[in-house]
Structures are given as C-alpha cells and as structure tokens.
Design an enzyme around this catalytic site. Structure first.
Site, PDB file in Angstrom:
ATOM      1  N   LYS A 174       0.880  -1.185   0.000  1.00 34.91           N
ATOM      2  CA  LYS A 174       0.000   0.000   0.000  1.00 34.91           C
ATOM      3  C   LYS A 174       0.908   1.222   0.000  1.00 34.91           C
ATOM      4  O   LYS A 174       1.489   1.569   1.015  1.00 34.91           O
ATOM      5  CB  LYS A 174      -0.913   0.030   1.234  1.00 34.91           C
ATOM      6  CG  LYS A 174      -1.965   1.123   1.100  1.00 34.91           C
ATOM      7  CD  LYS A 174      -2.508   1.616   2.412  1.00 34.91           C
ATOM      8  CE  LYS A 174      -1.697   2.720   3.039  1.00 34.91           C
ATOM      9  NZ  LYS A 174      -1.488   3.951   2.259  1.00 34.91           N
ATOM     10  N   GLU A 253       9.982   1.013  10.476  1.00 36.43           N
ATOM     11  CA  GLU A 253      11.043   2.025  10.332  1.00 36.43           C
ATOM     12  C   GLU A 253      10.352   3.371  10.487  1.00 36.43           C
ATOM     13  O   GLU A 253       9.653   3.835   9.595  1.00 36.43           O
ATOM     14  CB  GLU A 253      11.723   1.852   8.973  1.00 36.43           C
ATOM     15  CG  GLU A 253      13.057   2.550   8.892  1.00 36.43           C
ATOM     16  CD  GLU A 253      12.984   3.783   8.035  1.00 36.43           C
ATOM     17  OE1 GLU A 253      12.896   4.891   8.615  1.00 36.43           O
ATOM     18  OE2 GLU A 253      13.028   3.637   6.806  1.00 36.43           O
ATOM     19  N   CYS A 287      14.024  10.170   6.755  1.00 39.30           N
ATOM     20  CA  CYS A 287      14.020   9.833   8.192  1.00 39.30           C
ATOM     21  C   CYS A 287      15.415   9.903   8.798  1.00 39.30           C
ATOM     22  O   CYS A 287      15.550   9.960  10.020  1.00 39.30           O
ATOM     23  CB  CYS A 287      13.482   8.423   8.395  1.00 39.30           C
ATOM     24  SG  CYS A 287      11.822   8.250   7.806  1.00 39.30           S
ATOM     25  N   GLU A 389      11.194  16.038  14.965  1.00 38.01           N
ATOM     26  CA  GLU A 389      11.846  15.925  13.659  1.00 38.01           C
ATOM     27  C   GLU A 389      11.215  16.983  12.742  1.00 38.01           C
ATOM     28  O   GLU A 389      10.010  16.933  12.462  1.00 38.01           O
ATOM     29  CB  GLU A 389      11.580  14.513  13.121  1.00 38.01           C
ATOM     30  CG  GLU A 389      12.292  14.156  11.859  1.00 38.01           C
ATOM     31  CD  GLU A 389      11.944  12.737  11.412  1.00 38.01           C
ATOM     32  OE1 GLU A 389      10.827  12.263  11.685  1.00 38.01           O
ATOM     33  OE2 GLU A 389      12.804  12.097  10.770  1.00 38.01           O
TER      34      GLU A 389
HETATM   35  C1  SIN Z   1      13.727   6.938   4.876  1.00 38.53           C
HETATM   36  O1  SIN Z   1      13.798   8.144   4.938  1.00 38.53           O
HETATM   37  O2  SIN Z   1      12.734   6.349   5.304  1.00 38.53           O
HETATM   38  C2  SIN Z   1      14.797   6.080   4.240  1.00 38.53           C
HETATM   39  C3  SIN Z   1      16.075   6.776   4.045  1.00 38.53           C
HETATM   40  C4  SIN Z   1      17.117   5.967   3.322  1.00 38.53           C
HETATM   41  O3  SIN Z   1      16.912   4.815   2.921  1.00 38.53           O
HETATM   42  O4  SIN Z   1      18.189   6.508   3.140  1.00 38.53           O
END
Ligand code: SIN
Length: 488
Positions: A174, A253, A287, A389
């Site tokens: 999804k 994650e 992230c 963040e």
């Molecule tokens: C992400 O921002 O979720 C992944 C970042 C990455 O794979 O470098």
C-alpha cells in the site's frame, strides 16, 4: 514504459478501484496528475487472498527462479529508469537528479536481495547426541504486507519487496496516497517480468486508498504473516497494535531525530560536505536527515560560517525540480510547509538566531511550497526544531563543551534511527559510535544508506532491520528438524 497507470494491481491484473477517488497532485505546480479510484476493504481483501495463494506458489519456486525474478526486476527498473525518475519527481517534487539516484538505489535492493538469496543456507549444527541430527531449515514466512512512504516512492518498495520475493514470500504494497503512480508504474514492470520469467503474477500487488481501510483489511486477513512499515512513529504504534492480536511479525522504520556531532578535531571542510549531504537530501525530508547539529563550542562559529557559504550557494538552486540544475524543489504538501514554518518561528521566539533562510521562496509559476535552506544557531533541546523531527531544510545548531556532554545531548531524545559523528580521532570515533543509541551511524559519513547494510532504528524509531542478508532473514523463518538416525 506504458502510459500512466491508475488502476490497482491485484491478483496478477490491473483492476479499477471501487471506493473514493483521490487526486494525485504535483507538489511543485499544484497540477493534478491523475485521479485514482481508491480500493475498498473488499478489494484490499481480494489482494490479501491473492497474496496468500501466490505465497504457496512462491514457496515451491526454485531459488534459481526467484533469483532470476529479482535480478530481472532490477534490470527492469534500470531500463525504465528515465520514465520512473520523471514520474517520481512529478508526484513527490524530488529534484530529478535525486530521483535518478533513487531509481538506482531501488535497483540495488533487488540486486542485493538476489545475491543474498543465492548464498542463503540452512544449518547442520553438531549434535550432542549420537543418533540425532539437528537440521535447521530456512523457510519463507509467507504472505506479507508493506506500507510505504511518499519520500521514497520506489526505493522503499524495493527495500521491502526485494527480500520478500527473494526469500520466497509474496507481498501486497500500500503506497502513500501522495505518491502512488510510481508504485503502479513499477507494477507494470513486475507484470512483464513475472510473465517473462514464469514467476507468480500475483506475488506482488498494489492497492491504494484510505489508509485505515486498506491497511486494516490487509493486516486483518488471516493469511498475513508480516507487516513492514516505513512512516511516522504515531502510525507505527497504531499498526503494531493491529498486528499484536495475531502476533504478526512487524518491521517498523519510524521517525528519527538524528544528531550530527562535530568535534573540534574534525576535518571541517569534510564535515561541512557531509552535513550538506545529510541535511539537504530531498530538502530534509528523509528519516535519517540530520536534525540537530551538535557542535564543539570551539569550532561552532567556523563550522557554521563554512556551512552558511554552502547553504547560500544551495539557495540559488531552488526551483523547478524537473531541471538538471535544481537541487531543491518544493516540500511535499502544505502540512510539511506549516511544520517547518512553525519550528523556525518557535526557535526564533525562544532565542535562536537565524543565520540564513528562514522563509518561503517564491518561484514564479510554481506552488507556494518552496522553502529556503535555513540555519538556526543558539538552539536548545526545548525548542520544537530540536525535540521533534522538522523533516525540512533547517539546520538547528547548538554547542557542547565535552565528549560526554555531546553524547548525553545526542541520546536525549526518544528516537534512535540515525546519528552522525565527525572527528579525526580514531579512539574518540569508536567511543562515540559505541555510545550512540541509534541503529545507523554515519562515522565521518553523511550519506550512509546502502542496500547491503541492515537499516532500522531503536526506541521510538522502530523495530527490525531491512537490507543486506539481514533483510532476507527478516522474511525467513527457521524450522528445526530433530532427526533420529537408527544405528546399523
Ligand atoms: C527513509 O527516509 O525512510 C529512508 C532513508 C534511506 O533509505 O536513506
């Protein structure tokens, strides 16, 4: 590649949606790109059923065939790379240069998973008993579900799907509602490669729609054995709770709040270079982007002066993300822009100093979501830009006076995805690396992401690792067979 695909890919064919339509918008121009009729719970359930049936076929597919499927998907991504990158830029606003990098990154996950599957082996540990053999078999865990984010519309599908297929599992994806078109374009590639290789056409599905409806139907299907999710901590918690009653395995994650520590003995030019890579990749919307810059007090001014020169140069390359010369496009949506503006305003109101940026950039003929790369100095841990963040192009800098203080500051957040340390002292490097409570560390490296490494966080940043041989393990279950051997 074919024309724009707007239907779901379910049970090996493209099917029309049956729920509320959603309009996919180009964040750079506000132009509507496509309308997708979303999937109902019934359609998502059909995808889950096809997923269950396909996993039975995948389980008996030879390793050779699985490896061929996964390798050919990498080749398919590369040969459609120009179109995929253009589509990715149009729906995410990612600068085209970075979108091409993401296409390559996605292909590398498939290559890596194929290589890992080729050498995957069971175990035959020495038995303590003469007439017993201990066999450890590696088996695919079965039907899996992936929920992927808008910031890597192709690579996060690759990170989850490649090891799933290589291990012999099936997967329903999804994708985020902001960026479903790249996922559907990839489904076209999958359909063709599966047909050519004779792999199960339904081992991969894509359904798009209202997140609680679609995710709820996929997770609650009795055949689902694993969920892999990349997204916010808040949503990760909700999904984990939905997985808990049936003890569905989860890989989560989630959000980060990465510290970027620069010690007085760092090579400052190199540290600035790595800071630019870490902070401004996709305008700060990953992230693992550095969020808090922790600078040794004695070099803070010099580091920030050098960084500022680079940031001012970067600010000249804001604009149309389809142009080769552009390094910064728009933020993904109005909520992202509002968050960045709120963090900068909060910091300034509480005493932070704005060195550069700190405002939107008008780009004639484009949307209002372009934001200048920004440096705030004199921030502190109570400010929003430090305790949350920001997910935008904002450097929030603060100083420290000792190694111990830097470590305490770095770890003093509930998140634990990525952290960075810049120093030329090998002893210090190891000490700090070992003290940082994060799953990914960039040691004099602002861009640690690579397909062969185990990627994932700790604490509120989630559970599980994806990538490399560990990525394959995450889609594999071990079965212990105790075999009695009759003596002659
Ligand atoms: C992400 O921002 O979720 C992944 C970042 C990455 O794979 O470098």
């Amino acid at each position: 590649m074919h024309e724009l695909e707007t239907r779901h890919y379910v049970a090996g064919e493209f099917v029309a949606g049956d729920a509320t339509p959603l309009v996919v918008v180009n964040p750079a121009t506000d132009a509507p790109l496509a309308t997708i009729v979303g999937a109902s719970a019934a359609l998502a359930t059909r995808a889950a059923e096809a997923n269950a049936a396909a996993t039975r076929e995948m389980r008996v597919l030879s390793t050779l065939k699985r490896v061929e499927l996964v390798r050919r998907l990498a080749a398919g991504i590369r040969s459609n790379g120009v179109q995929l990158a253009a589509l990715l830029t149009s729906e995410s606003g990612k600068p085209i240069v970075e979108s091409r990098g993401e296409v390559e990154y996605a292909a590398s996950f498939f290559e890596n998973a194929a290589a890992a599957a080729e050498v995957a082996a069971g175990e035959l540990p020495a038995s303590r008993v003469a007439d017993r053999r201990v066999l450890v078999l590696r088996e695919p865990i079965g039907a899996t579900v992936a929920i992927t984010p808008w910031n890597f519309p192709l690579a996060m599908i690759a990170r989850k799907l490649a090891p799933a297929l290589a291990a012999g599992c099936s997967q329903v994806v999804k994708p985020a509602e902001e960026t479903p078109l790249t996922a559907l374009a990839f489904a076209r590639i999958y359909e063709q490669v599966a047909r050519e290789t004779g792999a199960p056409m339904a081992a991969f599905s894509v359904v798009i729609g209202d997140p609680p409806t679609v995710a709820g139907a996929l997770i609650s299907h009795p055949s689902t054995r694993k969920l892999s999710f990349t997204g916010s901590t808040e949503v990760g918690r909700i999904l984990a709770a939905q997985c808990a009653p049936r003890l569905i395995k989860t890989a989560l994650e989630l959000g980060g709040n990465a510290p970027f520590i620069v010690f007085a003995d760092a090579d400052l030019d190199r540290a600035v270079e790595q800071a630019m890579l870490s902070k401004f990749r996709f305008m700060g919307q990953t992230c693992i982007c550095a969020n808090r810059f922790l600078l040794a007090a004695s070099i803070a001014d010099e580091f920030l002066a050098r960084l500022e020169a680079r940031v001012r140069a970067l600010a000249t390359a804001i604009g149309d993300p389809t142009l080769e010369s552009t390094r910064m496009g728009p933020l993904i949506n109005d909520a992202a822009l509002a968050k960045v503006e709120a963090h900068v305003a909060d910091a300034i109101a509480r005493g932070a100093r704005l060195r550069v940026g700190g405002k939107r950039r008008e780009v004639a003929g484009f949307s209002r979501r372009f934001y200048e790369p920004t440096i705030l100095s004199h921030t502190d841990p109570s400010m929003l830009c430090a305790c949350e963040e920001t997910f935008g192009p904002v450097v929030a800098a603060m100083t420290f006076h000792s190694e111990a203080e830097a470590i305490v500051l770095a770890n003093a957040v509930p998140y634990g995805l990525a952290g960075y340390v810049m120093t030329q002292d090998a002893d210090r490097l190891l000490r700090v690396v070992e003290s940082l409570d994060f799953g990914v560390i960039g040691a004099n490296d602002g861009a640690p992401s690579t397909a062969e490494a185990p990627f994932g966080g700790r604490k509120d940043s989630g559970l599980g690792k994806e990538g490399g041989t560990h990525g394959l393990d995450a889609y594999t279950d071990l079965k212990y067979v105790s075999l009695r051997v009759r003596p002659q």
